[in-house]
Design a protein around this motif. Structure first.
Motif, short mmCIF file in Angstrom:
data_model
loop_
_atom_site.label_atom_id
_atom_site.label_comp_id
_atom_site.label_asym_id
_atom_site.label_seq_id
_atom_site.Cartn_x
_atom_site.Cartn_y
_atom_site.Cartn_z
N SER A 171 2.27 11.87 -1.18
CA SER A 171 1.71 12.63 -2.30
C SER A 171 2.49 12.37 -3.59
O SER A 171 1.90 12.33 -4.68
CB SER A 171 1.71 14.13 -1.98
N THR A 172 3.79 12.17 -3.49
CA THR A 172 4.60 11.90 -4.68
C THR A 172 4.26 10.51 -5.23
O THR A 172 4.16 10.33 -6.45
CB THR A 172 6.10 11.99 -4.34
N GLU B 190 -0.88 8.21 -10.54
CA GLU B 190 -1.69 8.90 -11.56
C GLU B 190 -1.01 8.79 -12.93
O GLU B 190 -1.68 8.52 -13.94
CB GLU B 190 -1.87 10.38 -11.19
N ASN B 191 0.30 9.01 -12.96
CA ASN B 191 1.04 8.93 -14.23
C ASN B 191 1.00 7.51 -14.79
O ASN B 191 0.86 7.31 -16.00
CB ASN B 191 2.49 9.37 -14.04
N VAL C 257 0.86 -1.19 0.00
CA VAL C 257 0.00 0.00 0.00
C VAL C 257 0.89 1.24 0.00
O VAL C 257 2.10 1.15 0.22
CB VAL C 257 -0.96 0.01 1.22
N ILE C 258 0.30 2.40 -0.24
CA ILE C 258 1.06 3.64 -0.37
C ILE C 258 1.96 3.90 0.83
O ILE C 258 3.12 4.27 0.68
CB ILE C 258 0.11 4.83 -0.64
N GLY C 259 1.45 3.67 2.04
CA GLY C 259 2.27 3.90 3.23
C GLY C 259 3.51 3.03 3.27
O GLY C 259 4.61 3.50 3.61
N ALA C 260 3.36 1.78 2.93
CA ALA C 260 4.51 0.86 2.92
C ALA C 260 5.49 1.22 1.82
O ALA C 260 6.71 1.14 2.02
CB ALA C 260 4.03 -0.58 2.74
N ILE C 261 4.97 1.65 0.67
CA ILE C 261 5.86 2.06 -0.43
C ILE C 261 6.64 3.30 -0.02
O ILE C 261 7.84 3.41 -0.28
CB ILE C 261 5.05 2.32 -1.72
N ALA C 262 5.96 4.25 0.63
CA ALA C 262 6.61 5.47 1.09
C ALA C 262 7.75 5.13 2.05
O ALA C 262 8.84 5.71 1.97
CB ALA C 262 5.60 6.39 1.77
N LYS C 263 7.51 4.20 2.94
CA LYS C 263 8.53 3.80 3.90
C LYS C 263 9.72 3.14 3.21
O LYS C 263 10.87 3.44 3.51
CB LYS C 263 7.92 2.85 4.93
N GLU C 264 9.43 2.23 2.26
CA GLU C 264 10.50 1.50 1.55
C GLU C 264 11.34 2.42 0.66
O GLU C 264 12.54 2.26 0.56
CB GLU C 264 9.90 0.39 0.69
N THR C 265 10.67 3.35 -0.01
CA THR C 265 11.36 4.19 -1.00
C THR C 265 11.77 5.55 -0.46
O THR C 265 12.51 6.26 -1.13
CB THR C 265 10.46 4.42 -2.23
N GLN C 266 11.28 5.90 0.71
CA GLN C 266 11.52 7.21 1.31
C GLN C 266 11.03 8.34 0.40
O GLN C 266 11.68 9.36 0.22
CB GLN C 266 12.99 7.38 1.69
N ILE C 267 9.87 8.09 -0.20
CA ILE C 267 9.20 9.07 -1.04
C ILE C 267 7.92 9.48 -0.31
O ILE C 267 7.28 8.65 0.33
CB ILE C 267 8.82 8.46 -2.42
#
Length: 160
Positions: free
Chosen positions: A122-123, A129-130, A109-119
């Protein structure tokens, strides 16, 4: 043994120096496959291939039993293996979009991806979207399905 086969075996079995014989690990696998065939050949099942990966290259070795007890052949196939990221970039995604979609494919999910990638969240949403736009889809399930279809990993069944 062809020169190409000798080179491949040397790459995957670096401690083996002579090519008048098979590397011990490969010889052991061949003997096991022959034993399996001799005890189960009435099932007419082919021998399972031996698959070895070294970096981005995969060697598949198949035992072909030409004449049981007399002639056995080894077929070696060397192929390039693409990572999921490289493959996703081939279908028109940027490096970051490919990275985000690879995490989506893994069920993150977005939260886990954010944690893994440090992004930032919103990005990641913007990358999604892209991705949706480039793949002409509406959601992550469709994005995964279309991406896997384009990569040849999934074949869509037409409904009648």
């Amino acid at each position: 043994m062809t020169p190409q086969a000798a080179t491949s075996l040397q790459s995957y079995f670096p401690n083996h120096n002579g090519f008048s014989q098979l590397p011990e690990q490969l010889n052991s696998w061949v003997r096991h496959q022959i034993t399996q065939f001799n005890t189960e050949h009435y099932l007419a099942s082919p021998c399972l291939p031996l698959r070895l990966q070294l970096g981005d290259r995969k060697l598949t070795i198949r035992l072909v039993i030409d004449r049981p007890g007399e002639q056995y052949l080894l077929l070696l196939a060397l192929e390039q293996v693409f990572s999921i990221l490289a493959s996703l970039k081939l279908i028109g995604l940027s490096k970051r979009e490919a990275e985000v979609l690879s995490w989506i494919i893994k069920g993150k999910v977005i939260g886990a991806i954010a944690k893994e990638t440090q992004i930032r969240h919103s990005t990641i949403r913007k990358h999604l979207e892209n991705i949706y736009s480039k793949l002409n889809v509406q959601n992550r399930t469709e994005a995964v399905t279309v991406a896997l279809e384009k990569l040849g990993c999934l074949h869509s069944a037409s409904l009648i």
